[in-house]
Design a protein around this motif. Sequence first.
Motif, PDB file in Angstrom:
ATOM      1  N   ALA A 116       0.816  -1.214   0.000  1.00  0.00           N
ATOM      2  CA  ALA A 116       0.000   0.000   0.000  1.00  0.00           C
ATOM      3  C   ALA A 116       0.848   1.262   0.000  1.00  0.00           C
ATOM      4  O   ALA A 116       0.455   2.282  -0.574  1.00  0.00           O
ATOM      5  CB  ALA A 116      -0.933   0.004   1.218  1.00  0.00           C
ATOM      6  N   ILE A 117       2.017   1.210   0.611  1.00  0.00           N
ATOM      7  CA  ILE A 117       2.889   2.388   0.634  1.00  0.00           C
ATOM      8  C   ILE A 117       3.306   2.775  -0.778  1.00  0.00           C
ATOM      9  O   ILE A 117       3.380   3.939  -1.120  1.00  0.00           O
ATOM     10  CB  ILE A 117       4.122   2.123   1.527  1.00  0.00           C
ATOM     11  N   GLY A 118       3.554   1.789  -1.622  1.00  0.00           N
ATOM     12  CA  GLY A 118       3.868   2.081  -3.015  1.00  0.00           C
ATOM     13  C   GLY A 118       5.338   1.963  -3.338  1.00  0.00           C
ATOM     14  O   GLY A 118       6.071   1.185  -2.720  1.00  0.00           O
ATOM     15  N   ALA A 119       5.777   2.754  -4.297  1.00  0.00           N
ATOM     16  CA  ALA A 119       7.132   2.626  -4.839  1.00  0.00           C
ATOM     17  C   ALA A 119       8.175   3.176  -3.875  1.00  0.00           C
ATOM     18  O   ALA A 119       7.910   4.058  -3.051  1.00  0.00           O
ATOM     19  CB  ALA A 119       7.217   3.352  -6.173  1.00  0.00           C
ATOM     20  N   SER A 120       9.385   2.660  -4.003  1.00  0.00           N
ATOM     21  CA  SER A 120      10.518   3.127  -3.208  1.00  0.00           C
ATOM     22  C   SER A 120      11.044   4.453  -3.750  1.00  0.00           C
ATOM     23  O   SER A 120      10.766   4.843  -4.890  1.00  0.00           O
ATOM     24  CB  SER A 120      11.633   2.086  -3.227  1.00  0.00           C
ATOM     25  N   HIS A 168       1.734  22.365  -0.833  1.00  0.00           N
ATOM     26  CA  HIS A 168       1.431  21.243   0.052  1.00  0.00           C
ATOM     27  C   HIS A 168       2.699  20.421   0.289  1.00  0.00           C
ATOM     28  O   HIS A 168       3.799  20.981   0.336  1.00  0.00           O
ATOM     29  CB  HIS A 168       0.313  20.408  -0.593  1.00  0.00           C
ATOM     30  N   PHE A 169       2.581  19.119   0.402  1.00  0.00           N
ATOM     31  CA  PHE A 169       3.722  18.223   0.568  1.00  0.00           C
ATOM     32  C   PHE A 169       3.247  16.820   0.231  1.00  0.00           C
ATOM     33  O   PHE A 169       2.064  16.606  -0.063  1.00  0.00           O
ATOM     34  CB  PHE A 169       4.298  18.298   1.992  1.00  0.00           C
ATOM     35  N   SER A 170       4.148  15.847   0.241  1.00  0.00           N
ATOM     36  CA  SER A 170       3.771  14.489  -0.114  1.00  0.00           C
ATOM     37  C   SER A 170       4.499  13.496   0.771  1.00  0.00           C
ATOM     38  O   SER A 170       5.405  13.856   1.523  1.00  0.00           O
ATOM     39  CB  SER A 170       4.088  14.215  -1.598  1.00  0.00           C
ATOM     40  N   GLY A 171       4.120  12.241   0.675  1.00  0.00           N
ATOM     41  CA  GLY A 171       4.791  11.184   1.424  1.00  0.00           C
ATOM     42  C   GLY A 171       3.823  10.117   1.899  1.00  0.00           C
ATOM     43  O   GLY A 171       2.774  10.437   2.461  1.00  0.00           O
ATOM     44  N   ARG A 172       4.180   8.864   1.673  1.00  0.00           N
ATOM     45  CA  ARG A 172       3.371   7.734   2.115  1.00  0.00           C
ATOM     46  C   ARG A 172       4.094   6.887   3.159  1.00  0.00           C
ATOM     47  O   ARG A 172       3.534   5.925   3.677  1.00  0.00           O
ATOM     48  CB  ARG A 172       3.008   6.857   0.914  1.00  0.00           C
ATOM     49  N   GLY A 173       5.336   7.210   3.452  1.00  0.00           N
ATOM     50  CA  GLY A 173       6.109   6.487   4.447  1.00  0.00           C
ATOM     51  C   GLY A 173       6.862   7.462   5.314  1.00  0.00           C
ATOM     52  O   GLY A 173       6.365   8.529   5.665  1.00  0.00           O
ATOM     53  N   LEU A 174       8.095   7.125   5.633  1.00  0.00           N
ATOM     54  CA  LEU A 174       8.894   7.977   6.509  1.00  0.00           C
ATOM     55  C   LEU A 174       9.579   9.103   5.750  1.00  0.00           C
ATOM     56  O   LEU A 174       9.993  10.094   6.346  1.00  0.00           O
ATOM     57  CB  LEU A 174       9.949   7.123   7.234  1.00  0.00           C
TER      58      LEU A 174
END
Length: 383
Positions: A31-35, A236-242
């Motif tokens: 679910a986090i997606g691509a590295s 805005h900003f983005s990010g799905r992990g750390l």
Amino acid sequence: MAANARKLVGMAAGAFGISWLVRAAWGIPSAIGASTSAIAPTATGATTYRKGQFHNTEPSSQLTGSGLDLLYQLVTQRDTGRPPGQIPVETPVVPEQAADLAVTWYGHASCLVEVDGYRVLADPVWSERVSPSPLVGPARLHPVPTPLEALPPLDAVLISHDHYDHLDRDTIDTLVRTQRAVFIVPIGIGAHLRQWSVPPQRIVELDWGSSVSLSELEREHDDGTDLVITCSEARHFSGRGLVRNTTLWASWSIAGPTRRVYFGGDTGYTKAFAEAGARLGPFDLTLLPIGAYDRHWPDVHMNPEEAVRAHADLCVGDPGYGLLVPIHWATFNLAFHGWSEPVRRLVAAAQEAGTAVAVPKPGQRIDPIGLPPRDTWWEDVRE
């Protein structure tokens, strides 16, 4: 005997806890997606990409103030944004032909926009939670108005950025299976889609200021009309992990031969609104975020009064031009304001500015040409 019983109870509780943790963590990496390494080759060379991250053009803090103060708010006000009663949901009306101008709001930022006979779905999120976990994270405050499979044929799907309340893997999976539409996204998000097996030929990545016409993608209507979609600057900003800001965030201009729509996605107030209005407007319909604001993050989320100001900017300084439909409120509890506070403040600010506003129920279709009488349905959401 009692000791054995306690031991059995303890073992059962432990097994339940492990089972819950397994279910809560199930699917999170996917679910986090691509590295970051998978995203970087596409991002390199983009307008605001430096040292492995995208940047706003205006100084912007993601978080201001004291961390202890924020923690106190989280502990004492985390339920402030829950509605006092049941939120009314309508079954969407789906005309056989798309209109010259209309929008159906499914909740939060998910919208089906009709422009000059085209249908464009923006920021679709149909999952129960906006989180990589199926068991942990903000849950829906109302059900989805209709199954994804019930949507009409789409011409395009837009994504504003990669936060979980705007980009959801399960929703993307279903759209790939049930629709033929192209996914038009800011730079970097294509890596997430490819990770989730979206066919590369169905992905278009754009930088701020870049456009694509559906005729270029061989999706021209039989009547010769065309739709031009422009990636516009957001704050805005983005990010799905750390790691933050490895993919771009954006708003979108959707322009046909006769009508123009601006989809804000999620953004703080920015001078880019006036620039978009001057270059691409005036807009007949603006879909602007009004919720999830707080004094701790004023740069990256608009409040309702700023949304009214942004509408005027997008309409080349004329607050009375076009129609403002609020998004990014009512569906998920993501901040510390009251559930109906955003729309109450919006209506008051719009009335003072002379801006026309329509506030649909989740699932309701708004046709600006035949607007119904003003409905203050949110005032009836009570225990």
